[in-house]
Design an enzyme around this catalytic site. Structure first.
Site, short mmCIF file in Angstrom:
data_model
loop_
_atom_site.label_atom_id
_atom_site.label_comp_id
_atom_site.label_asym_id
_atom_site.label_seq_id
_atom_site.Cartn_x
_atom_site.Cartn_y
_atom_site.Cartn_z
N LYS A 50 36.67 27.19 32.85
CA LYS A 50 36.15 28.25 33.71
C LYS A 50 34.90 28.88 33.12
CE LYS A 50 39.59 27.15 36.17
NZ LYS A 50 40.12 25.79 35.93
N HIS A 456 33.72 49.14 53.92
CA HIS A 456 32.54 48.45 54.44
C HIS A 456 31.33 48.80 53.58
CE1 HIS A 456 29.75 46.73 57.36
NE2 HIS A 456 28.99 47.80 57.14
#
Length: 496
Positions: A50, A456
């Site tokens: 990774k 948001h």
């Protein structure tokens, strides 16, 4: 002869977590490790691969020219890449060593830890020998956790020379980017390696796919998404191809591929990487001395609380991690190790539920999954509803200029639908998959889930809109964006 409350054989995610959870109960613990501290969870596995993936993704972003800026001169040094990868692995290993030393014998803590370097072998159900560089010593314990992990599976008839024909353990031994590479195996490991090497743009990558799709166990739309992105990244995928042989020449490897339609192809590469899964490490453990036999797949069968099922009905020997035959995931290994120690300490615990595990796949972009997919539900004749919502409609993805991704959620087909599974691709998929795993675990109905506020702009808003699509309440409608929003229902055919 030293006596311990618990001896843990193997220091990977299963073994180390078992030792640390046992420490919470004030036990004296000995960890026995014959190879790398941290096992494949640190070296030649999760952390190193990774780290290399993240470096390759950074390079790929720096190489982009569609964002209003351009790098003047971009180059990559393979030696420095490997050095950075090794720094990450050593950083984690020294963290582990620091904790072991903190709780070593003589410190003012209820429990204690020690690390023995060497290879363990059972003498009887309470005794092991440990053979290392300093010779062999004998240790005793009330309980044991076997957490010896797994190693790369080798293809029958193919000679792994660890130089030009290699497995995943050999990647860190490479001295330069291969000019041409064949990757044998199109599962998660194979696709991740194809992503890494194609990101750096130094290697022509060939991916051998024996089926007609990469990740054949996943739904076709997910498989197609991964396959297309690999090809867009420059990977050459050989679908329905079988490896006949690899002929070695002084300066190259000659690979002969046979395809399902009858034709054959010969390609030339410099390195062949075999990535066809992993097999459990049960060799030379002396299992016969404790009356234990492995399954046909070479795994150790465990009961709900990780206690080992064996011929002598021994209840003080446990197994955890890849060796148990369950999903070969870091999170599963860690959880099993902890569960074993809780059982050893006679602490109330609960059996593991493997039905909704979260999985991360490090591709470009990353893909995450949790719960069941369509193939599994159809095989079980379970009716369902499914919605697909593209990141091209998600404001955060648009702002990031990274809209290549999707959310796919499957719910039960009833009066009170519940989430059965999710697949997601795109930036941050690994972060927000956990929220859906919680919803599955809690068994919330779709009505309850839709009451949640999503911040948001966030990529997680795609989850909200996908759930709304399942209820016919989405802001953007499938009729206006049929290529971005999809909905369908499935029910088993009624036999007459």
């Amino acid at each position: 002869m030293k006596n311990y409350d618990l001896i843990v054989i193997g220091s990977g995610p299963a073994g180390f977590s078992a030792a640390m959870r046992a420490l919470d109960f004030g036990l004296s613990i000995c960890i026995v490790e014959g190879a790398h501290l941290g096992g494949a969870g640190v070296m030649n596995g999760a952390l190193t691969s990774k780290t290399m993936y993240e470096l390759s993704m950074d390079y790929a972003v720096a190489a982009r020219t569609d964002r209003g800026y351009r790098s003047g001169s971009l180059s990559v040094d393979f030696g420095q890449v490997i050095k950075t990868v090794m720094q990450a692995a050593k950083e984690k290993q020294y963290q582990m060593l620091s904790q072991i030393e903190t709780f070593s014998d003589g410190k003012p803590y209820p429990g204690s830890l020690c690390l023995k370097r060497g290879w363990a072998k059972f003498i009887d159900s309470h005794t092991i020998s440990v053979t290392g560089k300093q010779g062999t010593e004998t240790l005793k314990a009330k309980s044991f956790v076997i957490a010896t992990g797994a190693r790369p599976r080798h293809a029958p008839g193919l000679d792994i020379d660890h130089e030009r024909i290699i497995d995943s353990d050999d990647l860190l031994k490479l001295t330069k980017f291969p000019e041409r590479m064949l990757i044998v195996g199109s599962g998660i490991i194979g696709c991740e390696m194809a992503t890494i090497f194609s990101n750096f743009k130094q290697t022509e990558v060939h991916l051998l796919d024996r089926a007609n799709r990469v990740l054949p166990y996943e739904d076709d739309d997910v498989s197609s998404f991964v396959s297309k992105n690999l090809e867009d990244n420059g990977v050459i995928i050989h679908h329905t191809a079988h490896l006949r042989t690899i002929n070695k020449h002084p300066n190259h490897l000659e690979v002969i591929l046979d395809y399902d339609d009858g034709h054959s192809k010969v390609i030339e590469v410099d390195v062949a990487l075999v990535a066809i899964g992993r097999v459990p490490n049960t060799d030379n453990l002396g299992l016969e001395e404790i009356g234990v036999t492995t399954t046909e797949r070479g795994t150790l069968e465990i009961a709900d609380h990780c206690v080992l099922r064996d011929a002598n009905n021994t209840c003080h020997i446990y197994a955890a991690g890849d060796i148990t035959g369950h999903a070969q995931l870091y999170s599963v290994a860690e959880f099993q190790g902890r569960l074993a120690s809780e059982q050893i300490a006679d602490t109330p615990c609960y059996p593991m539920d493997y039905s909704h595990m979260s999985t991360l796949m490090f591709f470009k972009p990353e893909v995450a999954s949790v719960g069941r997919n369509e193939k599994q539900l159809r095989a079980a004749n379970t009716p369902y509803k499914v919605a697909y919502y593209s990141n091209q409609l998600v404001n955060r993805a648009i702002a990031m200029r990274s809209t290549m991704g999707f959310i796919k959620i499957i719910v039960s087909n009833g009066d009170e639908p519940k989430i059965l599974g999710m697949r997601a691709g795109g930036p941050q998929a690994s972060a927000y998959i956990v929220s859906v795993a919680h919803l599955i675990n809690q068994g919330n109905s779709l009505v309850e889930v839709l009451r949640i506020f999503y911040p948001h702009p966030s990529l997680a808003e795609g989850i909200q809109e996908c759930l709304r699509t399942l209820s016919g309440k989405s802001i953007y409608k499938p009729e206006a964006f049929p290529e971005f929003i999809k909905f369908k229902e499935w029910k088993p055919e009624v036999k007459r």
